[in-house]
Design an enzyme around this catalytic site. Sequence first.
Site, PDB file in Angstrom:
ATOM      1  N   HIS A 116      25.524  51.369  33.661  1.00 17.27           N
ATOM      2  CA  HIS A 116      27.006  52.229  33.922  1.00 17.27           C
ATOM      3  C   HIS A 116      26.484  53.430  34.862  1.00 17.27           C
ATOM      4  CE1 HIS A 116      29.014  50.395  30.201  1.00 17.27           C
ATOM      5  NE2 HIS A 116      28.471  49.491  30.845  1.00 17.27           N
ATOM      6  N   GLU A 141      26.413  56.498  34.379  1.00 18.86           N
ATOM      7  CA  GLU A 141      25.809  57.653  33.844  1.00 18.86           C
ATOM      8  C   GLU A 141      24.255  57.374  33.906  1.00 18.86           C
ATOM      9  OE1 GLU A 141      29.374  57.653  31.253  1.00 18.86           O
ATOM     10  OE2 GLU A 141      28.139  56.325  32.515  1.00 18.86           O
ATOM     11  N   ASP A 148      54.127  25.792  50.864  1.00 20.37           N
ATOM     12  CA  ASP A 148      53.200  26.350  51.479  1.00 20.37           C
ATOM     13  C   ASP A 148      51.702  25.884  51.504  1.00 20.37           C
ATOM     14  OD1 ASP A 148      55.237  27.860  52.718  1.00 20.37           O
ATOM     15  OD2 ASP A 148      54.920  29.424  51.211  1.00 20.37           O
ATOM     16  N   ARG A 152      40.232  36.895  51.494  1.00 20.41           N
ATOM     17  CA  ARG A 152      39.362  36.589  53.121  1.00 20.41           C
ATOM     18  C   ARG A 152      39.205  37.957  53.683  1.00 20.41           C
ATOM     19  NH1 ARG A 152      43.579  33.003  52.217  1.00 20.41           N
ATOM     20  NH2 ARG A 152      44.746  33.882  53.879  1.00 20.41           N
ATOM     21  N   SER A 171      56.456  24.639  35.336  1.00 24.30           N
ATOM     22  CA  SER A 171      56.971  24.234  34.181  1.00 24.30           C
ATOM     23  C   SER A 171      56.987  22.569  33.813  1.00 24.30           C
ATOM     24  CB  SER A 171      58.277  24.674  33.676  1.00 24.30           C
ATOM     25  OG  SER A 171      59.082  24.466  34.956  1.00 24.30           O
TER      26      SER A 171
END
Length: 371
Positions: free
Chosen positions: A51, A53, A201, A208, A233
């Site tokens: 971490h 610290e 699409d 990227r 769905s």
Amino acid sequence: MDADQRFMARALQLARLGLYTTHPNPRVGCVLVRDGSPVGEGYHRRAGEPHAEPNALTDAGAKALGATAYVTLEPCCHQGRTPACTEALIAAGVSRVVAAMEDPNPRVAGAGFRQLRQAGIEVVQGVMEAQSAALNPGFIKRMRIGRPYVRCKLAMSLDGRTAMQDGESQWITGSAARLDVQRLRARSDAIVTGIGTVLADDPALNVRIDGGPDPAIADGDEWRQPLRVVLDSGLRMPSTAKMIRLKGETLVVTLTGGPNQRLLETAGAEVVLLPGDGGRIDLGMLLDQLGRRQINEVLIESGSTLAGSFLAAGLVDELVIYAAPHIMGDDARGLFRLPGLRRMRDRIGLDITDLRMVGKDIRITAIPLSD
């Protein structure tokens, strides 16, 4: 600006270096100061590594003795994949800890501060708390209510249109705005879209950007790819979809299984069934599911129907809208599909928190208002 704010500001700068790499952990920075001068700095780079610290303590060495530690989040006090930061600070002989905010993780939540005080260390909290919270909206929300922070990205013409009548939409915005979207993707843990967008699409929905995500890591380090989530769905997702073939994971969320489920799973996608109503997936349960997967930040990149459903359900925390300097006309498609808004009193209010130019386009960041 007093000394505590000045050194905390530096700790926040360091924390931001982990913006793209710390998932599912928070972004945290730390500065060690003795006799008014910094003697050590560190930030959390990625989960499983030290971490902020311990990294700052290593940088400071023996100079940490008697120093003040400025840290953007309460030091952890439990053993996880790495040792407790409170124990490291106590062992190093730090005399004072200044923290921006309490850790919302129930495993910490003030216990780290108590442990430091019991060891005789002075603790100050709340210095630049708002700035620290802004770095970790997803981690904070997930720790508090179990759901990720939801950011909805849209691109529109100046008259609020997202695509021509036939669906043509490339490119509404310029290259600078598109690069900015890549950065939004990079900081997100999941990208959510609808099956309509996929069928129209075949998007990649991946990150990227040239170069690596962390300037402190050797060249060649790759961008972490967010989880790609498709709401479908009727389970119409093609097993040949581009995103399934790319690096990273694809999750298809549906209401019911079927013959296509095995094809998708064989191709490498994960299929999850969630309940819904009226043929639509329960979006709240979707966010619960993502929260259990340790997803901190979600980016919605979809058409007007799904974006409108999230907004109408009160599930959008932040809107990021790119407005391009052109007009597309009233036959083009709108920004949100919100059929329930009929009167002025039904409007959804927004608090615009940031407005800036990105290339030739305007980026609007706004928070939906609950009232």
